[in-house]
Design a protein around this motif. Structure first.
Motif, PDB file in Angstrom:
ATOM      1  N   HIS A 132       0.856  -1.188   0.000  1.00  0.00           N
ATOM      2  CA  HIS A 132       0.000   0.000   0.000  1.00  0.00           C
ATOM      3  C   HIS A 132       0.892   1.238   0.000  1.00  0.00           C
ATOM      4  O   HIS A 132       1.637   1.468   0.952  1.00  0.00           O
TER       5      HIS A 132
ATOM      6  N   ASP B 224      -9.930   2.326   5.733  1.00  0.00           N
ATOM      7  CA  ASP B 224      -8.711   2.104   6.505  1.00  0.00           C
ATOM      8  C   ASP B 224      -8.978   2.608   7.913  1.00  0.00           C
ATOM      9  O   ASP B 224      -9.373   3.761   8.104  1.00  0.00           O
TER      10      ASP B 224
ATOM     11  N   GLN C  10      -7.679  -2.726   7.199  1.00  0.00           N
ATOM     12  CA  GLN C  10      -8.319  -2.283   5.964  1.00  0.00           C
ATOM     13  C   GLN C  10      -9.466  -3.254   5.641  1.00  0.00           C
ATOM     14  O   GLN C  10      -9.250  -4.454   5.534  1.00  0.00           O
TER      15      GLN C  10
END
Length: 191
Positions: free
Chosen positions: A61, A148, A153
């Motif tokens: 990410h 998030d 997440q």
């Protein structure tokens, strides 16, 4: 021309410095519809049954400016389908390349995303083992929304397969046009 080139390089360099990168793990459930599987003779919807599969893997990410994030993933995804007394199992290695846009709110970040993906058929099970003409490679597009929450997440995504499953009409069971579409719920942990 030199100023433009230097400006573009400075912009990309600043993106690289501002990007916060996290590795993570992810897993969840696949909900696939069996409405597109039928016998060569006409089959009613009551002959099909939906099954639940699963997916698990790793992710990267990378936060980018303006609320964007890039999230490539490498997943092992098991998809099940059923019709009458038959169960079809398709096990894929998938590579979704997600682009997210969200709003940072202290420990919370709601986002929407689009995710083109490539897939490789790693194994088949059930009635699908009898088919010779199944394509090994596939592709498609996913879209959804997520949240998030600190290092967690949560994502909900709908996947559309854009390719064909293959030349599998040699048995008495065939797939319709819209094959291997489905809904995914996922939970990820970022490190």
């Amino acid at each position: 021309m030199k100023k433009i080139t230097l400006s573009i390089l400075a912009l990309f360099f600043s993106f690289g410095l501002s990007a916060q990168t996290h590795f993570g793990i992810k897993g969840g459930l696949n909900f696939n519809s069996s409405k597109d599987i039928h016998f060569k003779e006409i089959t009613t919807d009551s002959d099909t049954w939906n099954t639940t599969g699963w997916h698990a893997g790793i992710l990267l990410h990378a936060k980018l400016p303006l609320g964007f994030a890039f999230q490539p993933e490498l997943l092992y995804s098991v998809k099940h389908y059923g019709i009458r007394d038959y169960k079809f199992d398709f096990n894929y290695v998938e590579l979704p390349l997600g682009i997210q846009w969200g709003i940072d709110l202290i420990l919370l970040r709601p986002f929407v995303f689009g995710s083109p993906y490539l897939s490789y058929l790693a194994a088949t099970g059930g009635k699908a083992k009898e088919w010779d003409g199944i394509k090994n490679f596939g592709y498609g597009f996913g879209a959804g929304f997520g949240l998030d929450l600190w290092k967690l997440q949560v994502m909900a995504k709908w996947n559309w397969a854009l390719g064909t499953l293959g030349n599998i009409g040699k048995t008495d069971i065939v797939f319709g046009k819209n094959n291997l579409n489905g809904f995914q719920l996922s939970l990820g942990i970022l490190f």
